[in-house]
Scaffold this active site. Structure first.
Site, PDB file in Angstrom:
ATOM      1  CG  HIS A  53      46.293  48.401  40.674  1.00  0.00           C
ATOM      2  ND1 HIS A  53      45.076  48.993  40.961  1.00  0.00           N
ATOM      3  CD2 HIS A  53      47.031  49.360  40.051  1.00  0.00           C
ATOM      4  CE1 HIS A  53      45.088  50.243  40.546  1.00  0.00           C
ATOM      5  NE2 HIS A  53      46.257  50.498  39.998  1.00  0.00           N
ATOM      6  CB  SER A  89      51.101  45.114  40.373  1.00  0.00           C
ATOM      7  OG  SER A  89      51.723  46.034  39.512  1.00  0.00           O
ATOM      8  CG  ASP A 113      45.402  50.041  44.242  1.00  0.00           C
ATOM      9  OD1 ASP A 113      44.937  48.919  44.496  1.00  0.00           O
ATOM     10  OD2 ASP A 113      44.772  50.891  43.606  1.00  0.00           O
ATOM     11  CG  MET A 154      35.249  48.041  41.618  1.00  0.00           C
ATOM     12  SD  MET A 154      36.998  48.224  41.190  1.00  0.00           S
ATOM     13  CE  MET A 154      36.998  49.926  40.654  1.00  0.00           C
ATOM     14  CG  ASN A 204      44.049  44.640  44.930  1.00  0.00           C
ATOM     15  OD1 ASN A 204      42.986  44.213  44.469  1.00  0.00           O
ATOM     16  ND2 ASN A 204      44.506  45.849  44.632  1.00  0.00           N
TER      17      ASN A 204
HETATM   18  C1  GRF Z   1      40.943  43.949  36.901  1.00  0.00           C
HETATM   19  O1  GRF Z   1      41.450  44.789  35.916  1.00  0.00           O
HETATM   20  C2  GRF Z   1      41.755  44.081  38.161  1.00  0.00           C
HETATM   21  O2  GRF Z   1      43.080  44.429  37.884  1.00  0.00           O
HETATM   22  C3  GRF Z   1      41.069  45.222  38.864  1.00  0.00           C
HETATM   23  O3  GRF Z   1      39.704  45.036  38.594  1.00  0.00           O
HETATM   24  C4  GRF Z   1      39.554  44.367  37.353  1.00  0.00           C
HETATM   25  C5  GRF Z   1      38.632  43.208  37.553  1.00  0.00           C
HETATM   26  O4  GRF Z   1      38.258  42.628  36.339  1.00  0.00           O
HETATM   27  N1  GRF Z   1      41.374  45.218  40.269  1.00  0.00           N
HETATM   28  P1  GRF Z   1      37.365  41.305  36.333  1.00  0.00           P
HETATM   29  O5  GRF Z   1      36.060  41.639  37.018  1.00  0.00           O
HETATM   30  O6  GRF Z   1      38.122  40.251  37.056  1.00  0.00           O
HETATM   31  O7  GRF Z   1      37.183  40.993  34.888  1.00  0.00           O
END
Ligand code: GRF
Length: 234
Positions: free
Chosen positions: A107, A134, A143, A88, A105
């Protein structure tokens, strides 16, 4: 291919990737898990799989300085590719200039709709009839970057955000390992048939697999979905 996985949260995608790597289905060697959140569940998951972890809070550090430290950890681990799995933080120019390998990545929307945080909530609130996820190559704009694979599912009238989210998660767990496997197999190439320059190409083409064709797996998910390119039994 030595991969480093960056995650800030619970790490369900990281766990799925590590499970596939450990079982030998995925042709990668996870060499490091990194987080900007020392409390991230993803770090505990990585440790369970015996994958080395690196974590440091970004709080109070300039982005460039933080990214220089991240790079140091990636170099030490000899990472060849970076996999963002719920990381994040925006990556800085320092990172992009310093890491020459591919960066992927995942998303939780059908990009380019709803980039940034809170994508599933936003797409549900918007009233989208198809939602999904995606996987794309990472570029400096958040993104963005050429798409590798997308999966979509219909939104039923009785769906709520709470009923949709687990379905999107299940699709994420299918498509991310698949995209990583294609990367490891060196089958993701720019498709410049329209005359664009490979460096500026937006369209990714999946090269045929060498060796005997392997039939697509019969993946039973408890809802209809569409995925492109089609999944393989990697
Ligand atoms: C996922 O929804 C991914 O698409 C986004 O962050 C989330 C990560 O979830 N980038 P997790 O920690 O892998 O459960």
């Amino acid at each position: 291919m030595r991969i480093a996985v960056l995650a800030s949260g619970v790490g369900s995608n990281l766990t799925t990737i590590l499970e596939h790597a450990q079982s030998g289905r995925l042709s990668v060697e996870p060499c490091l898990a990194l987080s900007n959140n020392p409390e991230a569940g993803a770090l505990l998951q990585a440790a369970k799989f015996g994958v080395p972890v690196w974590s440091k809070s970004h709080v109070g550090l300039p982005r460039e300085e933080y990214d220089a430290e991240l790079l140091g950890a990636l170099y030490a681990a000899k990472a060849e590719a970076v996999i963002l799995a719920g990381y994040m933080r925006l990556l800085s120019k320092v990172f992009f200039n310093g890491f020459s390998g591919p960066i992927l990545n995942l998303h939780p929307s059908l990009l380019p709709a709803f980039p940034g945080a809170g994508a599933p909530q936003q797409s549900f609130a918007y009233g989208e009839r198809l939602v999904g996820c995606s996987v794309h190559f990472v570029e400096e704009v958040v993104d963005s970057g050429p798409l590798i694979i997308q999966a979509a599912l219909p939104v039923d009238d009785d769906d709520t955000f709470e009923t949709l989210m687990p379905k999107i998660r299940l699709l994420e767990h299918r498509i991310y390992p698949q995209a990583i496997q294609w990367l490891a197999q060196k089958r993701l190439a720019p498709d410049c048939r329209s005359g664009c320059h490979p460096e500026a190409c937006r369209r990714i083409r999946l090269l045929p697999r060498s060796g005997p064709a392997v039939p697509a797996p019969q993946v039973e998910l408890p809802f209809p979905y569409l995925v492109s390119p089609g999944l393989e039994d990697f």
